[in-house]
Design an enzyme around this catalytic site. Structure first.
Site, mmCIF file in Angstrom:
data_model
loop_
_atom_site.group_PDB
_atom_site.id
_atom_site.type_symbol
_atom_site.label_atom_id
_atom_site.label_comp_id
_atom_site.label_asym_id
_atom_site.label_seq_id
_atom_site.Cartn_x
_atom_site.Cartn_y
_atom_site.Cartn_z
ATOM 1 N N GLY A 1 -4.616 -5.453 6.193
ATOM 2 C CA GLY A 1 -5.945 -4.884 6.389
ATOM 3 C C GLY A 1 -6.784 -5.620 7.413
ATOM 4 O O GLY A 1 -7.559 -5.013 8.158
ATOM 5 N N THR B 1 -0.753 1.587 6.264
ATOM 6 C CA THR B 1 -0.315 0.537 5.349
ATOM 7 C C THR B 1 -0.110 -0.742 6.144
ATOM 8 O O THR B 1 0.300 -0.685 7.295
ATOM 9 C CB THR B 1 1.013 0.916 4.659
ATOM 10 O OG1 THR B 1 1.634 -0.280 4.165
ATOM 11 C CG2 THR B 1 1.989 1.584 5.600
ATOM 12 N N GLY B 2 -0.391 -1.859 5.514
ATOM 13 C CA GLY B 2 -0.158 -3.128 6.205
ATOM 14 C C GLY B 2 -1.309 -4.086 6.003
ATOM 15 O O GLY B 2 -2.076 -3.980 5.047
ATOM 16 N N THR C 1 0.825 -1.213 0.000
ATOM 17 C CA THR C 1 0.000 0.000 0.000
ATOM 18 C C THR C 1 0.861 1.267 0.000
ATOM 19 O O THR C 1 1.938 1.286 0.573
ATOM 20 C CB THR C 1 -0.942 0.025 1.227
ATOM 21 O OG1 THR C 1 -1.699 -1.155 1.258
ATOM 22 C CG2 THR C 1 -1.868 1.222 1.218
ATOM 23 N N GLY D 1 -9.651 -4.704 1.778
ATOM 24 C CA GLY D 1 -8.987 -4.493 3.062
ATOM 25 C C GLY D 1 -9.329 -3.155 3.674
ATOM 26 O O GLY D 1 -10.449 -2.638 3.531
ATOM 27 N N ASP D 2 -8.368 -2.565 4.334
ATOM 28 C CA ASP D 2 -8.584 -1.325 5.088
ATOM 29 C C ASP D 2 -8.528 -0.059 4.242
ATOM 30 O O ASP D 2 -9.072 0.976 4.631
ATOM 31 C CB ASP D 2 -7.494 -1.207 6.163
ATOM 32 C CG ASP D 2 -6.105 -1.223 5.515
ATOM 33 O OD1 ASP D 2 -5.735 -2.264 4.942
ATOM 34 O OD2 ASP D 2 -5.405 -0.192 5.553
ATOM 35 N N ARG E 1 -12.024 -9.436 -2.389
ATOM 36 C CA ARG E 1 -11.605 -9.117 -1.015
ATOM 37 C C ARG E 1 -11.243 -7.626 -0.920
ATOM 38 O O ARG E 1 -10.568 -7.076 -1.788
ATOM 39 C CB ARG E 1 -10.410 -9.985 -0.627
ATOM 40 C CG ARG E 1 -9.806 -9.663 0.752
ATOM 41 C CD ARG E 1 -8.499 -8.900 0.615
ATOM 42 N NE ARG E 1 -7.905 -8.548 1.900
ATOM 43 C CZ ARG E 1 -7.076 -7.528 2.038
ATOM 44 N NH1 ARG E 1 -6.735 -6.781 1.008
ATOM 45 N NH2 ARG E 1 -6.576 -7.246 3.210
HETATM 46 N N1 GLY Z 1 -3.584 -2.539 3.417
HETATM 47 C C1 GLY Z 1 -4.005 -3.094 2.223
HETATM 48 C C2 GLY Z 1 -4.909 -4.210 2.362
HETATM 49 O O1 GLY Z 1 -4.879 -4.924 3.360
HETATM 50 O O2 GLY Z 1 -5.681 -4.431 1.481
#
Ligand code: GLY
Length: 307
Positions: free
Chosen positions: A212, A209-210, A158, A188-189, A186
């Site tokens: 999610g 970042t990381g 990210t 994520g965050d 899918r």
């Molecule tokens: N941080 C990106 C994701 O988990 O999709």
């Protein structure tokens, strides 16, 4: 107000031979955003300009060069939030959009919504944003990785940017290709306000970042902003947010944080995170490849930040 911009290229392991590319990409991104801010442009335009550079660079997991899902396709997520009105816009699981952050920005200007898959792609088309064949976002390296079935562990996860403009407006933006081999659809965050990003002119702006699945339950970006509300320096608030993530869900992540006074902070518990920043008074943007962070961030914190 002194403008400030901070970018990150993702919190994850970065192989030694990829450090230079991460550093160069973050520098190019911060320079693009800084050009906007130094000419009096708004923080949203600066964040978009910076993230577009990262989305065009296959070094990073966003836009072109995004990691591939279980179907061998690229699906991307992005979001932007403006601290002046708490406006936000986001896309998730979209394909064939050259710059997902530009779509998120346009949605933010339109009305606050998260547009998923075809609806995000349709919005981009209707608003004249750049589309491309979905295969155009697949880099040769990512294709080889997917084809071989070997997961590359050094892919930064990210990208993001936070900026403060001359009018004191704060904006955060985040963009991602998600996680390697993720199931189709899918999310994520990154596209979620409070998790992948947050901005509030009264407090600050944060991009995360990381992983999610870990960032979401601790609402990482808002947790970092809440640290500012409690009176912490951005460096301390960023570190506390990552500490909370580790303590509560044993996740791996990073964040960049900028407060309304223009002070910056960042923290991560991965082995590396490329970061670059620029503000008035610096002769040139500052970049960290991620390996040398303890002294540098501590120095910023102990000196009370950049200002
Ligand atoms: N941080 C990106 C994701 O988990 O999709």
């Amino acid at each position: 107000m002194k403008p400030v911009i901070v970018v990150h290229g993702g919190a994850k392991d970065i192989a030694v031979d990829k450090m230079a590319a991460n550093q160069a990409g973050c520098l190019a991104a911060v320079e693009a955003g800084w050009q906007v801010l130094r000419q009096g442009g708004c923080a949203a335009a600066a964040v978009e300009a910076a993230i577009c550079v990262l989305e065009s660079d296959q070094t990073f997991n966003s836009g072109f060069g995004s990691t591939m899902n279980s179907d061998g396709e690229v699906e991307v997520d992005a979001a932007m939030m403006a601290g002046v009105t708490l406006a936000w816009g986001a896309v998730a699981a979209v394909q064939g959009v050259r710059h997902p952050i530009s779509v998120a920005h346009k949605i933010m200007e339109d009305k606050p919504r998260l547009l998923v898959a075809k609806s995000g792609e349709r919005f981009a088309l209707e608003h004249g944003l750049e589309l491309c064949p979905k295969e155009d976002l697949v880099s040769p390296e990512q294709y080889q990785e997917w084809k071989s079935g070997v997961e590359v562990v050094d892919r930064p996860n990210t990208v993001g940017c936070v900026a403060l403009d001359v009018n004191g407006n704060l904006v955060a933006g985040t963009s991602t290709g998600g996680t390697t081999g993720q199931p189709q659809g899918r999310v994520g965050d990154t596209a979620l306000v409070g998790c992948g990003l947050y901005a509030d002119n009264r407090l600050g702006a944060c991009s995360t970042t990381g992983d999610g699945e870990s960032i979401i339950p601790v609402v990482l970006a808002k947790t970092a902003i809440d640290g500012l509300a409690a009176g912490s320096h951005p460096q301390q608030a960023a570190q506390q947010a990552i500490d909370t993530l580790v303590e509560r869900v044993e996740g791996e992540a990073g964040c960049i944080l900028l407060d309304r006074q223009g002070r910056i902070g960042w923290a991560y518990n991965s082995s590396a995170m490329a970061i670059a920043y620029m503000t008035d008074g610096l002769p040139a943007p500052v970049v960290f490849t991620g390996q040398e962070q303890p002294q540098s961030t501590a120095a910023i914190a102990s000196s009370g930040g950049l200002h």
